[in-house]
Write an enzyme that holds these catalytic residues in place. Structure first.
Site, PDB file in Angstrom:
ATOM      1  N   HIS A 283     -24.365 -15.032 -51.123  1.00  0.00           N
ATOM      2  CA  HIS A 283     -24.229 -15.734 -52.398  1.00  0.00           C
ATOM      3  C   HIS A 283     -23.246 -14.972 -53.282  1.00  0.00           C
ATOM      4  O   HIS A 283     -23.491 -13.825 -53.652  1.00  0.00           O
ATOM      5  CB  HIS A 283     -25.582 -15.831 -53.086  1.00  0.00           C
ATOM      6  N   ASP A 285     -21.530 -15.348 -56.832  1.00  0.00           N
ATOM      7  CA  ASP A 285     -21.359 -16.056 -58.097  1.00  0.00           C
ATOM      8  C   ASP A 285     -19.873 -16.139 -58.407  1.00  0.00           C
ATOM      9  O   ASP A 285     -19.184 -15.117 -58.493  1.00  0.00           O
ATOM     10  CB  ASP A 285     -22.098 -15.324 -59.214  1.00  0.00           C
ATOM     11  N   ASP A 395     -29.285 -21.010 -56.520  1.00  0.00           N
ATOM     12  CA  ASP A 395     -29.405 -20.201 -57.737  1.00  0.00           C
ATOM     13  C   ASP A 395     -29.195 -20.989 -59.027  1.00  0.00           C
ATOM     14  O   ASP A 395     -29.090 -20.404 -60.098  1.00  0.00           O
ATOM     15  CB  ASP A 395     -28.378 -19.050 -57.664  1.00  0.00           C
ATOM     16  N   HIS A 608     -22.649 -22.306 -62.148  1.00  0.00           N
ATOM     17  CA  HIS A 608     -23.948 -22.164 -62.803  1.00  0.00           C
ATOM     18  C   HIS A 608     -24.130 -20.886 -63.611  1.00  0.00           C
ATOM     19  O   HIS A 608     -25.214 -20.695 -64.196  1.00  0.00           O
ATOM     20  CB  HIS A 608     -25.080 -22.295 -61.761  1.00  0.00           C
TER      21      HIS A 608
END
Length: 1100
Positions: A283, A285, A395, A608
């Protein structure tokens, strides 16, 4: 019969082991401490060198915080470097050129594992001399080892490069407290060693760790746990740090517990039933505690590591989302992208997700959700030949009730998230279930029971993958999504080795759920469908997946929220006018590439941790620049399309002012214009402008109404009736402002007071806002207990009519902050439209905001009683409780809305519209719009500065209805003013009104665009279609099964439904007739309640 070998006498006492003591003993064997020289860490390496005879370091410290690519960096000015030297400051880049020469002693030449150990306590990437990223390096012992090619044993010098980025995996702040980054952080190079590891010692280290966990974490009364403890102590007793041959004996002991197959992928081939499916993931971001520019490098570092692991571990499957990151990689690291494509083809590097980024789903408009999918799926298909079938959002902070419908329209029937496990009030009751949208569409949803998307493959996480599963009656399997995440990195070699040992333990001993490798996430969902009767056996969850945390993200970073809303609307308008211009002017080409570029920016900023406001200040510096780019380029695109239709920004001889309406219904509004004649002007406005009434008989083009006569039946007035009391009044509403607050709102049409007695509307209130942990993310329920209503306002009259009047309220918030709220009311400008600007109280609030942990909201009490309130969401509305009957109701004390929120009884209600806000609450009969927050982490200056926001109070008869939906569109979508030659205005109007809707008014045509691959539009990433088409997005806004008719004056060849990716589905029969001298095609359509439908019209 007794055995002769059993002795008669026993003079040797044997004690039962004191379990707790022996359990504590096992920690000594693999941990550093005073006994380390006598235990396993002492023999992990056979040899290690870092002297200049074998390791030579040079460094190029890049100036000005630049991030040069490899080809530039290798030509930089390098100087000698050494261990112990510190490099910085924060966000700077340092390229190391490293020369290695492997010693020629047997301990090196006989070793089949040579490693380079690097510890700079930051992030780095290893490159070969051709510029190919080989592997990421992550500081603080996360990923400190790079395998040295065995060909380098030749005694010659060999060169490679390390790009070191002066930031940790989580940026440059305090990771535990998620604080703003330290701008002057330096990183010490503590390790740059060539190492000959001991393979047996490393394997034993992993064996022992797993068995020690079994001893600690399995049922303490079970034989499995007790035997594990015995095995650990037997290993410790057999080990001799001075005799490395004992390592093999120790491994024989560990394999008696773990099995003999743990050193290879064949461990997964036992054929026994599997419960846990392990999927490698990384993951990243796209921005959070670091800017976009650093994410580009994080992607290369992380994915290069995974390509290397895939080639070393045949069972490894790596799932990776976010098309934006793939596009960055393709552009900036083409050689690595080529390697990834090979592994995609091999089925081991698995693109997943379908969206442009892992986006927020609360605040983006419906069309923005569609574009996330359209951009993402088209990128994946054009580069890898396939689309994703699984929406991957582990997430994101809550999930809109229309996500399942958008997924299905984009070719995805599966959904993965994990975030609801963070709920801080109620435990979400399901792990595997069918999630159903407002229209009835469903996706198969799985939430990994280990409650993480960044598993480090701990013993407890494997166990919890079954133990925490909430739907074991229906299915007994769970995904384990593992790999270092958030800041990137992904799985490591020790993680993959541990998984092999877990499987061996499960097969050989039991108790631990059996884990499987060698499959993809999609294959897991395939199996899930197969074993649950195609999902029919699974429980259902209807509507939104509300996240009971991070409620402050609906409000934090106000400027970004406004940038998002305005950008979405601008691109809607650009596509509308550009589509029609391209079909009616042969000299104008639809600017597909430029529009797509802007949509990519908007979708990028909907990541997000960007749109929700949870990033560092650098992220918002970037985001605001990008929104400014969208505004500038979007305005230019609109101007060019308008010019192609004959519209000009400047007046000329024989031209009249007009306004372009991009919404599919007529509008009538009061607009401030420059240089208008007295026949048009009805009232002076600011900046030497004049108000004029603009009206359209159909959608498309508004013209000024000449000779407007204002009388008592249409005018608005403002009067001061006492020292602090002012009254605004038009034929529909009477508004009393006392001490700066609306003390009365009287609906003259309904003869009804809107406000409860003794209350005030447009009442500003400050809440204490000190959440438990996540400052930018959270606002807690206890904040409702401590509030302060603003008072002491200065009130004055602004505009005085006859068609717009206003009262100005000025209030001091603190010594540093103030606000000015202009409360305006318009006269009646239309006798035909159900709702116009005279129907609502229009409020513009200007705030200078410099507070600390405070939350500014504005309240609107209403004499209305209902147990639910309605809130606009994507392609529809959602109803939420106004009470706190249960903990589930209480949890929704702050919710997300789009352009409006409504509190209605069966016969009457009040709608609050807004132009840029998303946070809202309805508690009892008080509606509350969230305006500004002031968290200090991770952005220490979040929302500080000047803000202007608009909102309106709209009383209405009856419940929520389509007139209110249309009014909120009108409130947000501006009329763009131009000049048109008198002899051209009619033809321009005809073009802009070429597509209209007849029938039920709850049908909304939300977007009009050109087909993605039209012959005159497509960019060549897909085969062009020999056609010209328009695409219409249509939805039911209120929740009723609806029929309507599209009326099209363009020449129609074919009409059909498509999915959201514009794949054709059912053809629609249509009729053609001559109406008012024009050929008009009538296309019948029907939609389910809240259905999103896409219609493609191919033109002749």
């Amino acid at each position: 019969m007794s055995s002769d070998s059993y002795p008669q006498l026993n003079n040797r006492p044997v004690a039962k082991k004191v379990r707790d003591i022996y359990k504590q003993r096992i920690d000594q064997f693999i941990n550093e401490g005073p006994y380390m020289p006598f235990n396993l860490p002492a023999v992990m390496d056979d040899a290690r060198v870092s002297d200049e005879q074998h390791v030579r370091l040079e460094v190029y410290s890049v100036p000005d915080l630049a991030r040069p690519p490899f080809k530039e960096a290798i030509n930089g000015k390098y100087r000698p470097a050494r261990k112990g030297e510190a490099f910085g400051p924060s966000w700077s880049t340092h390229w190391f050129r490293i020369n290695l020469r492997v010693p020629q002693e047997d301990v090196w030449l006989d070793n089949n594992m040579l490693e380079f150990h690097w510890e700079n306590h930051n992030e780095g990437c290893v490159y070969n001399t051709d510029g190919l990223p080989l592997q990421g390096l992550t500081g603080d012992d996360e990923r400190p080892v790079w395998p040295v090619p065995l060909e380098w044993k030749d005694g010659e010098w060999h060169t490679f490069y390390i790009e070191a980025s002066c930031n940790g995996m989580f940026g440059n702040g305090d990771r535990d407290q998620i604080q703003p980054p330290d701008p002057n952080r330096w990183f010490t190079l503590s390790n740059a060693d060539l190492v000959a590891p001991n393979p047996d010692a490393h394997a034993l280290y992993l064996d022992f760790g797993i068995i020690a966990d079994a001893a600690r974490e399995l049922d303490q009364d079970s034989w499995e746990s007790n035997v594990a403890l015995k095995v650990c102590n037997d290993v410790m007793n057999a080990f001799d740090p001075d005799d490395k041959s004992t390592l093999k004996r120790c491994r024989e002991i560990t394999k008696s517990y773990l099995g003999d197959a743990i050193d290879g992928p064949e461990v997964y081939e036992s054929g026994q039933r599997t419960f846990v499916y392990a999927i490698g993931h990384c993951h990243i971001d796209t921005a959070w505690l670091w800017p976009y520019a650093e994410t580009r490098r994080k992607t290369a570092r992380s994915w290069a590591s995974q390509v290397a692991l895939i080639r070393k571990y045949p069972e490894h499957r790596f799932a990776c989302s976010q098309a934006q990151q793939y596009k960055w990689l393709k552009a900036e690291y083409p050689s690595l992208f080529a390697e990834i494509k090979k592994e995609v083809k091999n089925g081991k590097f698995n693109f997943i997700g379908g969206s442009w980024v892992e986006n927020d789903t609360n605040m983006p408009a419906g069309e923005a959700l569609v574009r996330q999918m359209l951009l993402g799926q088209r990128f994946f298909e054009s580069n890898f030949g396939e689309r994703s079938v699984t929406y991957w959002l582990p997430d994101t902070f809550g999930y809109s009730p229309q996500v399942p419908q958008v997924c299905r329209g984009a070719g995805m029937s599966r959904f993965l998230t994990q975030k609801l496990s963070w709920n801080n009030i109620n435990l979400f009751p399901n792990s595997t279930f069918n999630w159903i949208a407002l229209d009835g569409s469903q996706v198969l949803c799985h939430m990994p029971p280990a409650n993480t998307y960044t598993s480090r493959v701990e013993f407890s996480e494997v166990s919890n993958s079954l133990k925490n599963h909430k739907n074991l009656a229906d299915n007994q399997t769970g995904l384990l999504v593992f790999g270092i995440g958030d800041g990137g990195g992904g799985p490591t070699a020790p993680m993959l080795e541990k998984l092999r040992r877990y499987r061996g333990l499960s097969d050989n001993v039991g108790l631990l759920p059996r884990v499987k490798m060698g499959h993809t996430a999609d294959e897991y969902f395939d199996e899930l469908e197969r074993t649950t009767n195609n999902g029919k056996d699974l429980v259902t969850w209807m509507g939104e997946l509300y996240f009971e945390l991070h409620r402050g993200t609906y409000t934090t970073q106000s400027d970004v929220k406004k940038g998002n809303r305005r950008s979405e609307i601008l691109l809607h308008d650009v596509e509308f006018i550009a589509s029609l211009a391209s079909l009616t002017n042969r000299n104008y080409k639809y600017p597909k590439e430029r529009i797509t570029d802007l949509w990519e920016i908007v979708c990028l900023n909907q990541f997000h941790d960007v749109l929700p406001g949870s990033g560092i200040e650098m992220v918002y510096d970037d985001a605001k620049i990008l929104y400014a780019e969208v505004a500038e380029k979007g305005a230019q695109l609109f101007k060019e399309a308008a010019a192609a239709l004959g519209l000009s920004e400047t007046s000329g001889s024989g031209s009249d002012p007009v306004a372009v309406n991009t919404l599919p219904w007529p509008r009538e509004e009061l607009i401030a214009l420059s240089n208008v004649n007295s026949k048009i002007a009805v009232q002076s406005a600011a900046d030497n402008k004049q108000y004029a009434v603009m009206k359209s008989t159909s959608n498309g083009l508004l013209k000024p109404v000449q000779g407007v006569r204002v009388n008592a039946a249409s005018s608005v007035s403002v009067t001061q009736v006492a020292d602090t009391v002012f009254v605004l009044e038009n034929p529909k509403l009477k508004v009393t402002i006392k001490d700066g607050v609306i003390s009365s709102l009287y609906d003259k049409s309904e003869e009804r007071e809107v406000l409860p007695e003794g209350t005030g509307s447009n009442q500003f209130v400050i809440f204490d806002d000190k959440p438990l942990y996540f400052q930018a993310w959270d606002t807690e329920v206890y904040s409702l207990d401590k509030r302060c209503y603003l008072s002491g306002a200065t009130v004055s009259i602004g505009e005085t009519g006859p068609l717009r009047a206003s009262v100005i309220v000025e209030q001091k918030i603190s010594d540093k902050s103030w606000l000015k709220s202009t409360i305006a009311l318009d006269g009646v400008i239309s006798a035909t439209e159900a709702i116009t600007s005279s129907s609502f109280v229009d409020i513009t609030t200007e705030v200078e905001w410099h507070e600390n942990h405070k939350f500014l909201k504005v309240e609107f009490p209403a004499e209305v009683h209902s147990d639910v309130a309605s809130y606009e969401t994507q392609f529809g509305l959602i109803k939420r409780p106004t009470h706190f009957n249960t903990s589930w109701d209480l949890a929704k004390f702050e919710v997300c809305c789009h352009k409006w929120a409504d509190l209605s009884e069966a016969t009457y209600g009040v709608t609050i519209m807004n132009d840029s806000k998303y946070g809202f609450a309805t508690h009892g009969n008080i509606q509350r719009l969230s305006l500004l927050r002031s968290p200090k982490a991770p952005d220490g200056h979040a929302d500080m500065g000047h803000h202007i926001m608009k909102y309106a109070i709209l009383p209405h008869s009856g419940p929520i209805n389509s007139d209110i939906v249309r009014a909120s569109y009108n409130y947000n979508y501006p009329l763009r003013t131009y000049y048109a030659a008198k002899n051209a205005a009619t033809s321009i109007k005809d073009i802009l009104s070429a597509v209209t809707v007849e029938g039920d008014t709850n049908i909304i045509v939300s977007n009009l665009k050109r087909g993605e691959d039209d012959v005159d539009v497509g960019l060549g990433d897909f085969p062009l279609k020999n056609e010209k088409s328009i695409i219409l997005r249509i939805y039911d806004s209120i929740g009723g099964r609806t029929k309507a008719t599209l009326s099209v004056t363009l020449p129609v060849l074919k009409a059909c439904y498509t999915n959201l990716l514009e794949d054709e589905k059912d053809e629609i029969n249509f009729t053609t007739a001559r109406i008012d001298g024009k050929t008009c095609t009538k296309i019948p359509i029907s939609v389910r309640p809240f259905e999103v439908s896409t219609v493609k019209i191919v033109l002749a």
